[in-house]
Design a protein around this motif. Structure first.
Motif, short mmCIF file in Angstrom:
data_model
loop_
_atom_site.label_atom_id
_atom_site.label_comp_id
_atom_site.label_asym_id
_atom_site.label_seq_id
_atom_site.Cartn_x
_atom_site.Cartn_y
_atom_site.Cartn_z
N ALA A 50 0.84 -1.19 0.00
CA ALA A 50 0.00 0.00 0.00
C ALA A 50 0.88 1.24 0.00
O ALA A 50 1.87 1.32 0.74
N ASP A 51 0.52 2.23 -0.81
CA ASP A 51 1.29 3.47 -0.90
C ASP A 51 0.76 4.50 0.09
O ASP A 51 -0.28 4.33 0.72
N HIS A 52 1.56 5.56 0.20
CA HIS A 52 1.15 6.77 0.93
C HIS A 52 0.90 6.52 2.42
O HIS A 52 0.05 7.14 3.03
N ALA A 53 1.68 5.60 3.00
CA ALA A 53 1.61 5.45 4.46
C ALA A 53 2.29 6.66 5.10
O ALA A 53 3.40 7.02 4.72
N ASP A 54 1.61 7.31 6.04
CA ASP A 54 2.19 8.47 6.72
C ASP A 54 2.22 8.18 8.22
O ASP A 54 1.23 8.38 8.92
N PRO A 55 3.37 7.66 8.71
CA PRO A 55 3.44 7.30 10.12
C PRO A 55 3.63 8.49 11.05
O PRO A 55 3.57 8.34 12.26
N THR A 56 3.87 9.67 10.50
CA THR A 56 4.15 10.81 11.37
C THR A 56 2.91 11.26 12.12
O THR A 56 2.97 11.59 13.30
N GLY A 57 1.76 11.27 11.44
CA GLY A 57 0.54 11.72 12.08
C GLY A 57 0.12 10.83 13.23
O GLY A 57 -0.46 11.28 14.21
N GLY A 58 0.42 9.54 13.11
CA GLY A 58 0.06 8.61 14.17
C GLY A 58 1.09 8.45 15.25
O GLY A 58 0.89 7.70 16.19
N ARG A 114 6.10 2.46 3.52
CA ARG A 114 5.07 1.65 2.87
C ARG A 114 4.48 0.64 3.84
O ARG A 114 5.16 0.16 4.74
N VAL A 115 3.21 0.32 3.63
CA VAL A 115 2.58 -0.79 4.35
C VAL A 115 2.69 -2.03 3.48
O VAL A 115 2.35 -1.99 2.28
N ALA A 116 3.18 -3.13 4.05
CA ALA A 116 3.27 -4.39 3.33
C ALA A 116 2.62 -5.48 4.17
O ALA A 116 2.79 -5.51 5.39
N SER A 117 1.89 -6.36 3.50
CA SER A 117 1.19 -7.40 4.24
C SER A 117 1.22 -8.73 3.51
O SER A 117 0.65 -8.85 2.42
N LEU A 162 10.10 -6.72 1.98
CA LEU A 162 11.07 -5.79 1.41
C LEU A 162 11.43 -6.19 -0.02
O LEU A 162 11.53 -5.33 -0.91
N ALA A 163 11.61 -7.49 -0.25
CA ALA A 163 11.91 -7.96 -1.61
C ALA A 163 10.78 -7.59 -2.56
O ALA A 163 11.01 -7.15 -3.70
N ALA A 164 9.52 -7.73 -2.11
CA ALA A 164 8.37 -7.36 -2.95
C ALA A 164 8.37 -5.86 -3.23
O ALA A 164 8.12 -5.44 -4.37
N HIS A 165 8.64 -5.07 -2.22
CA HIS A 165 8.69 -3.61 -2.40
C HIS A 165 9.79 -3.22 -3.40
O HIS A 165 9.57 -2.38 -4.28
#
Length: 285
Positions: free
Chosen positions: A127-135, A153-156, A230-233
């Motif tokens: 998933a794109d556009h993860a913004d961990p700063t706000g949380g 990035r969020v990866a699952s 990470l490999a997928a990213h």
């Protein structure tokens, strides 16, 4: 409860050293989940794999930490497959494993320095556009926004986690997260944890640290599923889906995990491997 026998092995060693101490138990149908939690606490390892060997062609494997059951565990899978090969007496095995409703291919081969094991991780959602700063994630990690080298990035592969690229290796090694705050933020946002990493100039090797206090593991010595993510990213962003990741240095337990990601009709999938030092074969229960 009669305590089951436990094998404690070192998963994902690096150059014959270190690795993540991982307990492997041949499961007993009479055990309750409370019994399994007690076994985890008794072994003192961060993760324990429980193998249901009643279907030897496709054994079911469950994973527990001190605080609960995990959907899956990459280095635990590598450890479990190494123990199954050791129990069989064979030198090589190509089989399948069932975990959390998914059946996937595994390989285990005896090497001079232990057992090399691989497994197919399955489709990895990115998933794109993860913004961990706000949380508050970045603050909980003890980082500044300037420490981040690129987009988070969020990866699952079944359970979401954050992939956090850092600007350099010294920044990675100097991190001092606030684990209580990080656990709170990860639970609130639904993340397993944060996989922080620094790439080498070639993109084929990286150093990393995985923090997952929300599931009872402040820092992982080895986190194979995140290496597959990470490999997928990297495949998605650079076209290069092969990576070797070193972890565990700050914990004085060097580890190494390799992953190779490929495009399929269902999405990006990864194959993940590491070497297991079996050590003393059985620790009495």
């Amino acid at each position: 409860m009669v305590s089951p026998p436990v094998a404690v092995v070192n998963a994902c060693t690096r150059d014959g050293q270190g690795g993540s101490p991982t307990a492997v138990v041949i499961d007993d149908a009479t055990l309750t989940d409370n019994d399994r939690h007690a076994t985890v606490r008794r072994t003192g390892t961060s993760h324990t794999a429980f193998i249901d060997a009643s279907t030897p062609d496709t054994p079911a494997v469950r994973f527990f930490t001190s605080v609960g059951e995990l959907t899956n565990c990459g280095h635990g899978t590598i450890a479990a497959q190494a123990v199954l090969l050791h129990r069989s007496g064979a030198t090589e095995h190509h089989g399948r494993q069932r975990t959390a409703g998914r059946t996937f291919a595994t390989t285990a081969i005896r090497r001079h320095n232990g057992v090399e094991a691989w497994f197919d991780q399955g489709v990895i959602a990115l998933a794109d556009h993860a913004d961990p700063t706000g949380g508050g994630i970045i603050a909980a990690l003890g980082l500044q926004r300037t420490d981040i080298a690129a987009d988070v990035r969020v990866a699952s592969p079944g359970t979401p986690r954050l992939l956090v690229p850092l600007r350099d290796h010294p920044t990675l090694l100097s991190m001092r997260p606030d684990f209580d705050q990080l656990a709170t933020e990860c639970r609130r946002l639904g993340y397993l944890g944060c996989f922080t990493y620094a790439l080498s100039p070639t993109l084929r090797t990286a150093a990393a640290r995985m923090f997952a206090p929300a599931v009872g593991v402040n820092e992982d010595i080895a986190n194979a599923n995140s290496v597959g993510c990470l490999a997928a990213h990297l495949l998605d962003t650079s076209g290069t889906g092969e990576i070797e990741v070193h972890q565990g240095d700050t914990l004085r337990r060097p580890s190494s995990i390799s992953a190779s990601a490929t495009h399929t009709g269902s999405g990006i999938v990864a194959r993940i491997g590491g070497v297991v030092d079996l050590g003393p074969p059985i620790v009495p229960g």
